[in-house]
Design an enzyme around this catalytic site. Sequence first.
Site, PDB file in Angstrom:
ATOM      1  N   HIS A  35       0.834  -1.213   0.000  1.00 53.41           N
ATOM      2  CA  HIS A  35       0.000   0.000   0.000  1.00 53.41           C
ATOM      3  C   HIS A  35       0.863   1.256   0.000  1.00 53.41           C
ATOM      4  O   HIS A  35       0.502   2.278   0.574  1.00 53.41           O
ATOM      5  CB  HIS A  35      -0.990  -0.009   1.171  1.00 53.41           C
ATOM      6  CG  HIS A  35      -2.095  -1.014   0.967  1.00 53.41           C
ATOM      7  ND1 HIS A  35      -3.208  -0.749   0.215  1.00 53.41           N
ATOM      8  CD2 HIS A  35      -2.221  -2.308   1.372  1.00 53.41           C
ATOM      9  CE1 HIS A  35      -3.996  -1.817   0.190  1.00 53.41           C
ATOM     10  NE2 HIS A  35      -3.408  -2.786   0.878  1.00 53.41           N
ATOM     11  N   THR A  36       2.006   1.146  -0.633  1.00 48.05           N
ATOM     12  CA  THR A  36       2.892   2.303  -0.782  1.00 48.05           C
ATOM     13  C   THR A  36       2.869   2.839  -2.206  1.00 48.05           C
ATOM     14  O   THR A  36       3.196   4.002  -2.426  1.00 48.05           O
ATOM     15  CB  THR A  36       4.346   1.919  -0.449  1.00 48.05           C
ATOM     16  OG1 THR A  36       4.679   0.766  -1.223  1.00 48.05           O
ATOM     17  CG2 THR A  36       4.518   1.589   1.024  1.00 48.05           C
ATOM     18  N   SER A  68     -10.731 -18.248 -22.810  1.00 49.46           N
ATOM     19  CA  SER A  68      -9.755 -18.664 -21.805  1.00 49.46           C
ATOM     20  C   SER A  68     -10.052 -20.079 -21.343  1.00 49.46           C
ATOM     21  O   SER A  68     -11.220 -20.463 -21.206  1.00 49.46           O
ATOM     22  CB  SER A  68      -9.813 -17.706 -20.612  1.00 49.46           C
ATOM     23  OG  SER A  68      -9.172 -18.280 -19.496  1.00 49.46           O
ATOM     24  N   ALA A 124      -6.155 -14.801  -5.940  1.00 55.16           N
ATOM     25  CA  ALA A 124      -5.220 -15.128  -4.857  1.00 55.16           C
ATOM     26  C   ALA A 124      -4.354 -13.933  -4.485  1.00 55.16           C
ATOM     27  O   ALA A 124      -3.413 -14.060  -3.710  1.00 55.16           O
ATOM     28  CB  ALA A 124      -4.336 -16.299  -5.265  1.00 55.16           C
ATOM     29  N   SER A 127      -1.925 -11.057  -8.700  1.00 50.01           N
ATOM     30  CA  SER A 127      -1.947 -10.211  -9.902  1.00 50.01           C
ATOM     31  C   SER A 127      -2.184 -10.976 -11.190  1.00 50.01           C
ATOM     32  O   SER A 127      -1.507 -10.754 -12.193  1.00 50.01           O
ATOM     33  CB  SER A 127      -0.662  -9.383 -10.017  1.00 50.01           C
ATOM     34  OG  SER A 127      -0.585  -8.516  -8.934  1.00 50.01           O
ATOM     35  N   SER A 128      -3.180 -11.850 -11.164  1.00 51.14           N
ATOM     36  CA  SER A 128      -3.545 -12.501 -12.423  1.00 51.14           C
ATOM     37  C   SER A 128      -4.063 -11.462 -13.422  1.00 51.14           C
ATOM     38  O   SER A 128      -3.893 -11.639 -14.632  1.00 51.14           O
ATOM     39  CB  SER A 128      -4.596 -13.587 -12.181  1.00 51.14           C
ATOM     40  OG  SER A 128      -5.759 -13.030 -11.597  1.00 51.14           O
ATOM     41  N   ASP A 178       1.877  -3.897  -9.620  1.00 49.30           N
ATOM     42  CA  ASP A 178       1.685  -5.215 -10.210  1.00 49.30           C
ATOM     43  C   ASP A 178       2.189  -5.248 -11.656  1.00 49.30           C
ATOM     44  O   ASP A 178       2.890  -6.170 -12.082  1.00 49.30           O
ATOM     45  CB  ASP A 178       0.206  -5.604 -10.173  1.00 49.30           C
ATOM     46  CG  ASP A 178      -0.396  -5.422  -8.789  1.00 49.30           C
ATOM     47  OD1 ASP A 178       0.370  -5.411  -7.810  1.00 49.30           O
ATOM     48  OD2 ASP A 178      -1.626  -5.280  -8.698  1.00 49.30           O
TER      49      ASP A 178
HETATM   50  C1  GLA Z   1      -2.932  -4.394  -4.933  1.00 47.98           C
HETATM   51  C2  GLA Z   1      -2.767  -3.286  -5.968  1.00 47.98           C
HETATM   52  C3  GLA Z   1      -1.350  -2.737  -5.958  1.00 47.98           C
HETATM   53  C4  GLA Z   1      -0.905  -2.372  -4.551  1.00 47.98           C
HETATM   54  C5  GLA Z   1      -1.201  -3.507  -3.586  1.00 47.98           C
HETATM   55  C6  GLA Z   1      -0.895  -3.136  -2.152  1.00 47.98           C
HETATM   56  O1  GLA Z   1      -2.171  -5.493  -5.302  1.00 47.98           O
HETATM   57  O2  GLA Z   1      -3.070  -3.782  -7.257  1.00 47.98           O
HETATM   58  O3  GLA Z   1      -1.275  -1.617  -6.830  1.00 47.98           O
HETATM   59  O4  GLA Z   1      -1.499  -1.174  -4.123  1.00 47.98           O
HETATM   60  O5  GLA Z   1      -2.549  -3.928  -3.655  1.00 47.98           O
HETATM   61  O6  GLA Z   1       0.453  -2.928  -1.977  1.00 47.98           O
END
Ligand code: GLA
Length: 389
Positions: A35-36, A68, A124, A127-128, A178
């Site tokens: 969350h940065t 898919s 999960a 970042s799919s 991501d």
């Molecule tokens: C999710 C968001 C990212 C990031 C994280 C927390 O994965 O897609 O951009 O903010 O949360 O670090």
Amino acid sequence: MAIVDAAASLFASAFGDGPDGVWSAPGRVNLIGEHTDYNGGLALPIALPQRTYAAVRLRDHGRLRAVSTSARGGIVEVALDDIEPGRPQGWAAYLAGVCWVLRQEGYAVPGLDIAIASDVPVGAGLSSSAALECALVAALSDLLGLDVLADDAGRARAAGWCQRAENEIAGAPTGGMDQAASMRATADHAILLDCRSGAVEQVPVDLSSHGLTLLVVDTRAEHALVDGQYAARRAACEDAASLLGVETLREVDPTDLDAALDRLPDDVSRARVRHVVTEIERVRTCVEALRRGDFDEVGRLFVASHTSLRDDYEVSCRELDLVVDTALHFGALGARMTGGGFGGSAIALVPADQAESIGGRIEAAFGAEGLTAPQPFAVTAGPPAGRDR
Ligand code: GLA
């Protein structure tokens, strides 16, 4: 069947001929710096070995057609001219968003057929969605001659397009971590991502020669309020920054944090800001510890990060806490939730020869509490988005 072949053969069966090529992009796991990103801060993600493969063929039909192996309902089809915020819905929005952004950028996209196959776990927190976007942008880089894969500057541009696709068409107000990880990380390295300047530094992550491994645990926990909570955290940070008279919380001086906190109106906003500012410092300290091979310190920083996310940022949940507590109890050097929180995955830094037993202990702990069985798996840092064939 290899996943790259699954994408190609799905393409053939769905569209009747072969793709122009197959491209893939990885999911990501963030080592620290949570969350940065939307606060102009620092993050330290790696690309996962798990990847999403896109078999793609340019067409001149003015449409996006996508299928898919993991989605029910057959081919999703939308006219490129009809793509707009919220349309289409579901997984194809991430692909449509990339087409939309490229057209906004002035590139002609004549039409596309796409078949997707992936081993990035969906839902999960790995970042799919970024993997989908980045696999397609890699394909379009080659097919439209955009040439953004050759160097980091090009990859940074592509990551920016993918983030816009997610923010503007899929409607998720995420930061850029991501997509940066999926486009710009390299094998055996984490990237130190500076979200204020956009710069990345490659940081070697050599766990195996220290007898360690990184265990990812997908908690399989589903939480309904994720999107609203994420947006609320982001808004709280933006409000606090504006009260403090700074553009982002990155500008808050960590050596004078108490003075900044004193200027905030309530305990909740003080806690949110305290998390962000201390987390950015933990990223710096963690990079130094990684560089000198001090994994006890890395582990301590993981735990401090988790505590801050749980208590100050309030984005953990019972399942994530259970993974962390169990892993630490059975010998992990450190553990923390990773990604946005409210479910998703946690990571644990563990002795390689104990990875399996610690994974088993976590499964047993979930069983004892009557929770859905989690999925532990060990990972190494993989390569970024690129062409497979
Ligand atoms: C999710 C968001 C990212 C990031 C994280 C927390 O994965 O897609 O951009 O903010 O949360 O670090």
